[in-house]
Write a protein that holds these residues in place. Structure first.
Motif, mmCIF file in Angstrom:
data_model
loop_
_atom_site.group_PDB
_atom_site.id
_atom_site.type_symbol
_atom_site.label_atom_id
_atom_site.label_comp_id
_atom_site.label_asym_id
_atom_site.label_seq_id
_atom_site.Cartn_x
_atom_site.Cartn_y
_atom_site.Cartn_z
ATOM 1 N N GLN A 129 18.393 5.642 -30.290
ATOM 2 C CA GLN A 129 18.531 4.366 -29.503
ATOM 3 C C GLN A 129 17.222 4.317 -28.653
ATOM 4 O O GLN A 129 17.129 3.807 -27.532
ATOM 5 C CB GLN A 129 19.535 4.326 -28.654
ATOM 6 C CG GLN A 129 20.947 4.581 -29.309
ATOM 7 C CD GLN A 129 21.098 3.168 -30.323
ATOM 8 O OE1 GLN A 129 20.776 2.049 -29.802
ATOM 9 N NE2 GLN A 129 21.602 3.290 -31.691
ATOM 10 N N GLY A 130 16.024 4.806 -28.843
ATOM 11 C CA GLY A 130 14.801 4.693 -28.355
ATOM 12 C C GLY A 130 14.149 5.742 -27.778
ATOM 13 O O GLY A 130 14.741 7.086 -28.012
ATOM 14 N N LEU A 179 11.915 15.343 -14.074
ATOM 15 C CA LEU A 179 12.473 16.688 -13.798
ATOM 16 C C LEU A 179 13.128 16.833 -12.471
ATOM 17 O O LEU A 179 13.461 17.879 -12.227
ATOM 18 C CB LEU A 179 11.262 17.828 -14.110
ATOM 19 C CG LEU A 179 10.921 17.782 -15.734
ATOM 20 C CD1 LEU A 179 9.734 18.574 -15.781
ATOM 21 C CD2 LEU A 179 11.864 18.108 -16.464
ATOM 22 N N ASN A 180 12.752 15.944 -11.353
ATOM 23 C CA ASN A 180 13.024 16.002 -10.133
ATOM 24 C C ASN A 180 14.458 15.369 -9.886
ATOM 25 O O ASN A 180 14.865 15.301 -8.725
ATOM 26 C CB ASN A 180 12.055 15.234 -9.208
ATOM 27 C CG ASN A 180 11.885 13.764 -9.394
ATOM 28 O OD1 ASN A 180 12.656 13.242 -10.311
ATOM 29 N ND2 ASN A 180 10.915 13.320 -8.794
ATOM 30 N N GLY A 181 15.061 14.790 -10.777
ATOM 31 C CA GLY A 181 16.489 14.387 -10.958
ATOM 32 C C GLY A 181 16.458 13.095 -10.846
ATOM 33 O O GLY A 181 17.585 12.176 -10.327
ATOM 34 N N GLY A 182 15.432 12.562 -11.147
ATOM 35 C CA GLY A 182 15.508 10.738 -10.889
ATOM 36 C C GLY A 182 16.237 10.150 -11.753
ATOM 37 O O GLY A 182 16.802 10.679 -12.865
ATOM 38 N N SER A 183 16.174 8.683 -11.895
ATOM 39 C CA SER A 183 16.804 7.969 -12.899
ATOM 40 C C SER A 183 16.144 8.065 -14.160
ATOM 41 O O SER A 183 14.918 8.016 -14.628
ATOM 42 C CB SER A 183 16.732 6.454 -12.480
ATOM 43 O OG SER A 183 17.201 6.490 -11.197
ATOM 44 N N LEU A 184 17.113 8.075 -15.350
ATOM 45 C CA LEU A 184 16.755 7.948 -16.771
ATOM 46 C C LEU A 184 16.187 6.635 -17.116
ATOM 47 O O LEU A 184 16.636 5.575 -16.704
ATOM 48 C CB LEU A 184 17.835 8.428 -17.656
ATOM 49 C CG LEU A 184 17.743 8.477 -18.982
ATOM 50 C CD1 LEU A 184 18.554 9.510 -19.666
ATOM 51 C CD2 LEU A 184 18.023 7.234 -19.634
ATOM 52 N N THR A 185 15.115 6.447 -17.969
ATOM 53 C CA THR A 185 14.780 5.400 -18.485
ATOM 54 C C THR A 185 14.387 5.333 -20.044
ATOM 55 O O THR A 185 14.334 6.221 -20.492
ATOM 56 C CB THR A 185 12.970 5.316 -17.901
ATOM 57 O OG1 THR A 185 13.264 5.193 -16.623
ATOM 58 C CG2 THR A 185 12.653 3.528 -18.210
ATOM 59 N N ARG A 186 14.844 4.171 -20.452
ATOM 60 C CA ARG A 186 14.873 4.135 -21.854
ATOM 61 C C ARG A 186 13.839 2.960 -22.555
ATOM 62 O O ARG A 186 13.944 1.958 -21.899
ATOM 63 C CB ARG A 186 16.297 3.897 -22.603
ATOM 64 C CG ARG A 186 16.226 3.835 -24.042
ATOM 65 C CD ARG A 186 17.959 3.802 -24.618
ATOM 66 N NE ARG A 186 18.575 2.620 -24.043
ATOM 67 C CZ ARG A 186 18.539 1.477 -24.960
ATOM 68 N NH1 ARG A 186 17.878 1.542 -26.026
ATOM 69 N NH2 ARG A 186 19.093 0.300 -24.521
ATOM 70 N N PHE A 187 13.075 3.499 -23.414
ATOM 71 C CA PHE A 187 12.238 2.446 -24.016
ATOM 72 C C PHE A 187 12.568 2.163 -25.546
ATOM 73 O O PHE A 187 12.996 3.051 -26.246
ATOM 74 C CB PHE A 187 10.823 3.084 -24.049
ATOM 75 C CG PHE A 187 9.931 3.438 -22.571
ATOM 76 C CD1 PHE A 187 9.657 2.589 -21.959
ATOM 77 C CD2 PHE A 187 10.366 4.906 -22.149
ATOM 78 C CE1 PHE A 187 8.989 3.083 -20.656
ATOM 79 C CE2 PHE A 187 10.043 5.205 -20.862
ATOM 80 C CZ PHE A 187 9.248 4.256 -20.275
ATOM 81 N N ASP A 188 12.525 0.659 -25.771
ATOM 82 C CA ASP A 188 12.927 0.329 -27.163
ATOM 83 C C ASP A 188 11.956 -0.607 -27.525
ATOM 84 O O ASP A 188 10.844 -0.768 -27.054
ATOM 85 C CB ASP A 188 14.217 -0.209 -27.198
ATOM 86 C CG ASP A 188 14.734 -1.371 -26.060
ATOM 87 O OD1 ASP A 188 13.645 -1.868 -25.460
ATOM 88 O OD2 ASP A 188 15.613 -1.631 -25.718
ATOM 89 N N GLY A 208 1.619 3.887 -22.243
ATOM 90 C CA GLY A 208 0.565 3.262 -21.446
ATOM 91 C C GLY A 208 0.450 3.424 -20.114
ATOM 92 O O GLY A 208 1.153 3.919 -19.342
ATOM 93 N N SER A 209 -0.719 2.766 -19.250
ATOM 94 C CA SER A 209 -0.997 3.108 -18.100
ATOM 95 C C SER A 209 -0.088 2.166 -17.122
ATOM 96 O O SER A 209 0.047 2.352 -15.933
ATOM 97 C CB SER A 209 -2.324 2.898 -17.629
ATOM 98 O OG SER A 209 -2.652 1.386 -18.154
ATOM 99 N N THR A 210 0.448 1.193 -17.833
ATOM 100 C CA THR A 210 1.201 0.257 -16.799
ATOM 101 C C THR A 210 2.737 0.409 -16.968
ATOM 102 O O THR A 210 3.528 -0.343 -16.546
ATOM 103 C CB THR A 210 1.138 -1.318 -17.577
ATOM 104 O OG1 THR A 210 1.752 -1.255 -18.903
ATOM 105 C CG2 THR A 210 -0.337 -1.704 -17.511
ATOM 106 N N GLY A 211 3.059 1.519 -17.360
ATOM 107 C CA GLY A 211 4.520 1.855 -17.660
ATOM 108 C C GLY A 211 5.147 1.420 -18.913
ATOM 109 O O GLY A 211 6.564 1.781 -19.078
ATOM 110 N N ARG A 212 4.633 0.702 -19.777
ATOM 111 C CA ARG A 212 4.900 0.269 -21.125
ATOM 112 C C ARG A 212 4.999 1.290 -22.093
ATOM 113 O O ARG A 212 4.021 2.174 -21.836
ATOM 114 C CB ARG A 212 4.403 -0.974 -21.229
ATOM 115 C CG ARG A 212 4.770 -2.196 -20.668
ATOM 116 C CD ARG A 212 4.269 -3.349 -21.076
ATOM 117 N NE ARG A 212 4.189 -3.557 -22.451
ATOM 118 C CZ ARG A 212 5.415 -4.270 -23.476
ATOM 119 N NH1 ARG A 212 6.169 -4.675 -22.537
ATOM 120 N NH2 ARG A 212 5.143 -4.266 -24.454
#
Length: 526
Positions: free
Chosen positions: A310-311, A317-326, A358-362
């Protein structure tokens, strides 16, 4: 322990030089910690607690937790591990603090001080197990459909005997609920697992300090319920599921992705190399993690990256929020099949092309003219090497396509699909379904290695590092190194429980994922 098959193959025609360290191979499994199989440790069959150890009978292994040190020992298994699935009660031996495990037709006895397993039969169906606090040296007592039997502690058959009044049966869930009445009402909440899966309490044992009860469950493994609280603390050992989709290692930490099953959702678990600690990321309690299967893991300085169905998923690793890219955030296809790191940025291979962080978070698409699958990736400098259906593809930074070198096309096995790619020091190696193909770092020429699929089955997985290449297929795994004759084969089902899905390595251990558990082998340098 399982037999380890050792074979010798000479890699003829591999002329490249290699000046690396000694080869690390699995040792013959003589001790429990040399070969460990981690299966589904979400269910507990029985518990028994002494002053310094808690014994946890899982269906596939015996866990040993040390409450004073707050760590796990390496899990143990008898010669017939399947017997553990039949265990339903346990007691502590009053003499040497070993553990006796009740089976429907007998018992298992484990002595941790000398790592010894014994097995015995009771001549009637066993209903309960007990010890005598006043005279523990006489043996262990078993209640059966035909009355009580006494089993001597050392040797000898169990015989019918009149039970003394001082017998202490194995503790039960009802004992815990009588001691802590609030536990009865809270049990459904305590055993609610990821995705709101319902479970139940299966076993109970009081802590040595009498501050609460250890609880075994059907879906959350081991819990501890304190007298002072209304919540239970989880004490996880190993994995929450046996279906391993991907493994990755960094330093002495191993990350394992387990796929969704009918009983549980997909999960990510962090293990210490010595197996003393583990922690699982389950996602939201209602929906779990936002994917069902993982095929690649990549560990960077700041995050764990997972290539899923699913992407592309990033977990800090510091326990922050998970991000999913699709696809909406630039991913070429949501079915991610390969991951690598190029100049500090993650490159993802999918079933329909490549994308890069990418450098912009994408996530930006790269090699924009290529729309095929990338089964594996490795990067050196600005160049990405991709295992594809048409051979070994090469993409330099800014290039709009994957180019297959003519020299690779011309070598035996270079014109068909490539499923793995990696580097052994400066030597690039590609893997097709049958063999490895090596590139000489001085001349750029390619040399095919010997056929491996006869022993390993069709090759599907590759791990390359400075010590050589581990390849794996449907029937086992093999260690290959240029200009080195001896190879080590690990076979299915003798050394591995099923076909290999992923391989990783820490300094002293080899980790092999399969659909039936994670195997850890001790390595020695030769």
């Amino acid at each position: 322990m399982k037999r380890l098959l050792c074979c010798v193959i000479l890699l003829s025609g591999c002329g490249q030089s290699f000046n690396g360290p000694g080869t690390s191979v699995p040792v013959r499994a003589l001790r429990p910690e040399d070969r460990v199989l981690l299966g589904d440790f979400s269910r507990v069959n029985a518990l028994a607690a002494s002053f310094d150890r808690l014994f946890v009978a899982y269906p596939t292994a015996l866990g040993i937790y040390r409450p004073i040190e707050r760590r796990w020992d390496v899990p143990r298994s008898p010669a017939e591990p399947r017997l553990l699935s039949l265990v339903f009660a346990a007691v502590i031996d009053g003499i040497d603090h070993s553990v006796w495990l009740a089976l429907p037709d007998g018992w298992l006895h484990y002595r941790p001080d000398n790592d010894q397993w014994d097995r015995g039969v009771i001549p009637a169906r066993v209903q309960s197990i007990a010890t005598d606090d006043v005279d523990p040296a006489r043996g262990i007592w078993f209640l059966t459909a035909s009355g009580w039997f006494l089993q001597p502690r050392f040797g000898g058959a169990a015989n019918p005997a009149a039970p003394p009044r001082t017998l202490r049966p194995a503790t039960t869930v009802e004992d815990a609920m009588r001691d802590l009445p609030q536990l009865r009402a809270l049990a459904p909440t305590l055993t609610t697992g990821p995705r709101l899966g319902a479970g139940r309490i299966t076993a109970a044992a009081p802590s040595a300090d009498n501050n609460g009860w250890y609880l075994g469950t059907t879906n959350r493994g081991l819990l501890f319920f304190s007298r002072l609280g209304a919540q239970a603390e989880a004490f996880q050992l190993g994995l929450p599921s046996e279906v391993v989709g991907a493994v990755a290692a960094s330093g002495e930490v191993v990350w394992v992705a387990t796929d969704a099953t009918t009983e549980s959702g997909a999960q990510l678990t962090r293990l210490s190399s010595d197996l003393s600690h583990s922690e699982t990321l389950n996602g939201l309690i209602t929906t779990g993690l936002p994917f069902n299967a993982t095929r690649r893991l990549l560990i960077t300085d700041k995050a764990l990256w997972a290539g899923t169905d699913q992407g592309l998923v990033r977990q800090p690793l510091n326990g922050g929020s998970l991000t999913r890219f699709d696809g909406a955030t630039g991913l070429a296809d949501q079915r991610v099949t390969a991951l690598t790191l190029r100049n500090g940025r993650v490159v993802a291979g999918t079933l329909r092309g490549l994308s890069e962080e990418g450098s912009t978070g994408r996530i930006d698409r790269i090699a924009t003219k290529y729309f095929g699958a990338a089964y594996d990736l490795v990067a050196r400098g600005d160049t990405v090497f991709a295992a594809t259906a048409n051979g070994l593809g090469v993409q330099t930074s800014g290039g709009d396509d994957l180019v297959i070198p003519d020299a690779f096309r011309g070598v035996a096995g270079g014109s068909g699909p490539v499923y793995g790619v990696g580097f052994v020091a400066d030597t690039l190696v590609a893997m097709n379904a049958d063999r490895l193909i090596w590139r000489d770092p001085r001349t750029g020429s390619w040399t095919p290695g010997p056929m491996l699929s006869g022993e390993t089955g069709r090759l599907t997985t590759l791990l390359a590092d400075e010590s050589g290449v581990w390849v794996a297929g449907t029937r086992g795994a093999a260690l290959v190194r240029p200009n080195l004759g001896p190879l080590r084969f690990l076979t299915v089902p003798g050394d591995l429980p099923d076909q290999v899905t992923s391989i990783a390595r820490t300094r002293n251990h080899l980790w092999i994922g399969t659909p039936r558990g994670l195997v850890r082998y001790l390595l020695e340098v030769r």
